[in-house]
Design an enzyme around this catalytic site. Structure first.
Site, PDB file in Angstrom:
ATOM      1  CB  THR A   2      18.870  16.349   7.522  1.00  0.00           C
ATOM      2  OG1 THR A   2      17.729  16.179   6.676  1.00  0.00           O
ATOM      3  CG2 THR A   2      19.723  17.469   6.988  1.00  0.00           C
ATOM      4  CD  GLU A   4      20.265  20.940   7.331  1.00  0.00           C
ATOM      5  OE1 GLU A   4      20.966  20.651   8.334  1.00  0.00           O
ATOM      6  OE2 GLU A   4      19.096  20.551   7.177  1.00  0.00           O
ATOM      7  CE  LYS A  13       6.291  30.100  14.777  1.00  0.00           C
ATOM      8  NZ  LYS A  13       6.395  28.633  14.601  1.00  0.00           N
TER       9      LYS A  13
END
Lengths: 537, 537
Positions: free
Chosen positions: A180, A325, A430
């Site tokens: 990656t 992935e 969040k």
């Protein structure tokens, strides 16, 4: 049932005999090179013999440093079929990363295009385990490094036997690997197995996958060093689709010429490529009517681009989602039967529907599974036979959750399995047990006529954990303040999402590929170098 | 890569949620029954709870004695997903065979359609291991047998939990089984695994397979007790294709009405069904334009039938080959890209091209592999992950050759993987180390204007091992003798194939399904009851 392992060797045997008459065409800028799969099979056997002689045994890694071309395809066949592991090096990464990756994978041989030697030469001394470089498509010149032998591809394979007694493998053995690009931390290696590649190739050929079949002529623009060119080379072997490979000719004009001349029936590339091609076609029309569909993925495709291709050129664009992935095919956005008009576009503009072999779930702010109701937001986690369960020589469990891959993508899933991504997990805010999408907030702020650009990042908050900070670039000749923008947002986002923290900047910092550099923004906030205005009601 | 087993439970979870809105439609002769896959999933969970309560554990066999309908589909889902083995009993077999099969498989439960109880009732006392009969779609009436409890399907599942905690299986575990009808010897049980069904379902959905996808509405005419309805039920779950099931309405007029009313997009059936439908449509036209393709297999399809459907009704007919032992999808006859006119028809009339997952080889008269040159004849042997490697509780190795399945089919393979079958291995004449196709010789003899029918069988020969014997029925009002026929054949077949042995008969003995009964002919030759004329040059 017979216990027959799924193996690349069987794929090679099949594709180069039953589909021996299909062809791989490599663009050269002049006369294209055309080679039948039967000949590719013979050359792959010769390459395997040569690699054995260079000492490649067991699951040793053979790297490629190549464009999409016939010799790269031969490596795709020979290396896994002989039991070794094909490692596709991403030529576009920073030199430090490439050297790190080659050392981390312990590559024994590198097969490199002559046209890429200027990039490879300075790197080669830093590749500690490489003993051989095989140069394809040209002269090695003065390429040299201590302890490394340099070969010409064609000389190396010439005269060797055109058959190879491919060994029997366990289908779970490693066949190929790809790192990656790793926007944070070191690159991580994903290892594909014979089994995962076989199953993934079937999915690419399924009618609700990419529907690749024998009658196709598939243009693989997406690099073979980028998530295995989305599985197209192996799917072509499996189905008998002919392949059109771009080599280094990725410029819009070259692609337009290639499509007009070769008349491929399908193609796959990232949005940037299609955007460039669209502009090229608008400026200098070519006949692209041979394309029955094109697949776009890698990042979200602008709706205007999809509609332009379909409406102006009659070419349907299929939106797909995946990552290194996930082999990479995750979801493909085929609208369901019966969906019409705007509803159909809503489906097609989503990231697509997960197939049976890719299970998905959403994990919300509190680590709880969220409902698949098209509304509830969570981080997408996936599970399946072509989803990675670990990284090569890497024990970091942070990317996995009880066996599921944490994709780092945040969004929703509808009851009928369509994925809509809204943010990256590392960028989401969040706040009080709920998630605020940075991307959605940016889009709402950028809808204000005085705003040129807006980037949203999370900043720590003692009460809510995190709250959004908006960095705004005001358009020249316009003016607006934080209170005005907050008022503008009031009926566009939920009240609890309204940002208190604002920074007016001359420009939003960008990454090398032009994306908002949110890491830098967060650092500048943390070190106090960003001037922040706080507004509350 | 993650080690995720391929399992029917995952297929059920996926198909009944992501594709929960797709429907199974059961034809009733009146108003069709329509049920969403989501509801089928809930009922399958209820059925699994009920079967557990009836004592079904481990890999115990649950038999079905049913037409194609919703409850049969529910059993397809529930039984393998709960870890047990679905055993589809062929209602068309002789009573002795059905009893033998149920006992051989040791069925514990039988799920039976009420409409089939007249067939089942006399058999039930002979099924030694059956403890429960579950009657679907009607009243059990006075069905009874010693030691057997009888239940109504809907009563049995009513009120049970609509979810089931499907157990995790090994993908190589048995999921379903089906017995071959066995023209010689006892029927043999083929056991499908979770893995083989998953892989086979992907193949059915591949664009060069049967291309089943979400936008399809698939009419499964081929019985669910006949080689798993060619994989259509599980492929429908995997892809989200809706399903149209015939129940007992297999008459041509019913099928034509069904197609006109429901507008399915694809269908699969044996040639006899399509022949009947063609005659029905020619007599009383209906709109069958919704069909984008139909798949025909089970036996060779007459070219005239394929051409009639395509030319008169615009429905392309796809020829396919397979057998119970091959799950069943072996090959599908898609013409290659670029094939036109008669060449295209030649491809389409073949048995089709073997896919990557089904390896084929030809074994000739001497047990040697024959070249795939489109000319050399041999028995087809196949190998792959959905090809059986043994029969249930049967040690007879005669059907296998070093792990490959001996199909009993004789023919040629072209270099590009197309299969053309010419005979059954048991009927071919092995003469001097070469093979003579009985079917091709019959066709050549029947081309003589005076011949009504001709059947060819092998008879022992001290020098050549076997030689052909031709049983001829002369047309009324015509006359021809052996010497005349031999002269007629002289420039039609190779000289060494010219038959010496001729028998003139009033009629060729036929099997119950109308095929030449070559076994009886061979017996009649062996016991001297056939009057044979020998002619040599």
């Amino acid at each position: 049932m017979q216990d027959v392992p799924l193996s690349i060797a069987d794929l090679v045997r099949y594709g180069t005999t039953v589909h021996g008459g299909s062809t791989v065409v490599t663009w050269t800028g002049a006369e294209p090179r055309r080679t039948a799969y039967a000949e590719v099979g013979r050359r792959a056997a010769q390459l395997a013999h040569a690699l054995r002689e260079l000492g490649v045994t067991g699951d040793q890694r053979v790297a490629t440093f190549q464009w999409n071309n016939q010799e790269h395809l031969e490596a795709y066949l020979a290396v896994p079929a002989m039991g070794a592991v094909l490692h596709t090096l991403n030529i576009r990464l920073h030199a430090d990363q490439i050297a790190y990756i080659a050392n981390h994978a312990e590559d024994h041989v590198v097969i490199a295009d002559a046209s890429l030697l200027p990039l490879l030469a300075p790197l080669l001394p830093r590749m500690k385990t490489v003993r051989h470089v095989v140069v394809a498509g040209g002269d090695p010149g003065d390429l040299a490094a201590e302890g490394v032998r340099v070969h010409r591809y064609d000389d190396l394979i010439a005269g060797r036997p055109e058959e190879f007694d491919w060994p029997v493998v366990d289908e779970r053995d490693a066949a190929a690997m790809c790192y990656t690009s790793g926007t944070t931390g070191d690159p991580k290696g994903v290892v594909y197995s014979h089994r995962s590649i076989w199953l993934h190739s079937m999915q690419v050929c399924m009618s609700d996958g990419m529907a690749v079949g024998q009658a196709d002529y598939s243009l693989a623009v997406v690099p073979m060093f980028h998530a295995m060119s989305w599985g197209m080379p192996y799917a072509a072997l499996m189905s008998g689709s002919s392949l059109l490979l771009t080599d280094r000719f990725l410029q819009p004009a070259a692609l337009a010429d290639m499509i007009a001349a070769e008349r491929p029936t399908m193609a796959a590339a990232v949005p940037t490529i299609w955007q460039g091609l669209l502009q090229e076609l608008d400026a200098a029309p070519r006949d692209v009517s041979s394309l029955k569909r094109v697949v776009v993925g890698g990042s979200a495709c602008p709706p205007s681009l999809m509609k332009a291709f379909e409406e102006r050129y009659g070419v349907p664009v299929l939106h797909a989602w995946g990552m290194t992935e996930t082999s990479p095919l995750g979801s493909v956005a085929h609208a369901p039967a019966g969906a019409e008009g705007e509803q159909r576009w809503a489906y097609r503009l989503s990231q697509g529907r997960l197939p049976a072999s890719v299970q998905g779930r959403l994990i919300g702010a509190e680590g709880r599974p969220m409902p698949h109701d098209g509304e509830s937001v969570g981080e997408l986690e996936v599970r399946g036979p072509w989803i990675t369960g670990s990284y090569h020589r890497d024990d970091d469990p942070a990317k996995f959750d009880d066996g599921w891959l944490r994709t780092g993508d945040v969004g929703t899933l509808t009851p009928d399995g369509f994925l809509r991504l809204t943010d990256r997990a590392k960028d989401v805010i969040k706040s009080g047990g709920e998630w605020i999408s940075s991307v959605e907030l940016e889009n709402q702020v950028m809808a204000h006529p005085a705003v040129a650009e807006a980037a949203v990042v999370a900043v720590p908050d003692p009460k809510w954990d995190e709250r959004p900070l908006v960095a705004v670039v005001v358009k020249e000749g316009h003016s607006v303040d934080a209170a005005g923008l907050r008022t503008f947002l009031a009926d566009r986002v939920a009240r609890w999402q309204l940002p208190e923290h604002w920074a007016f900047v001359d420009e939003v910092p960008k990454t090398s590929v032009g994306k908002f550099d949110k890491k830098t923004l967060r650092h500048r906030h943390a070190d106090g170098s960003l001037e922040v205005v706080d507004v509350r009601d």
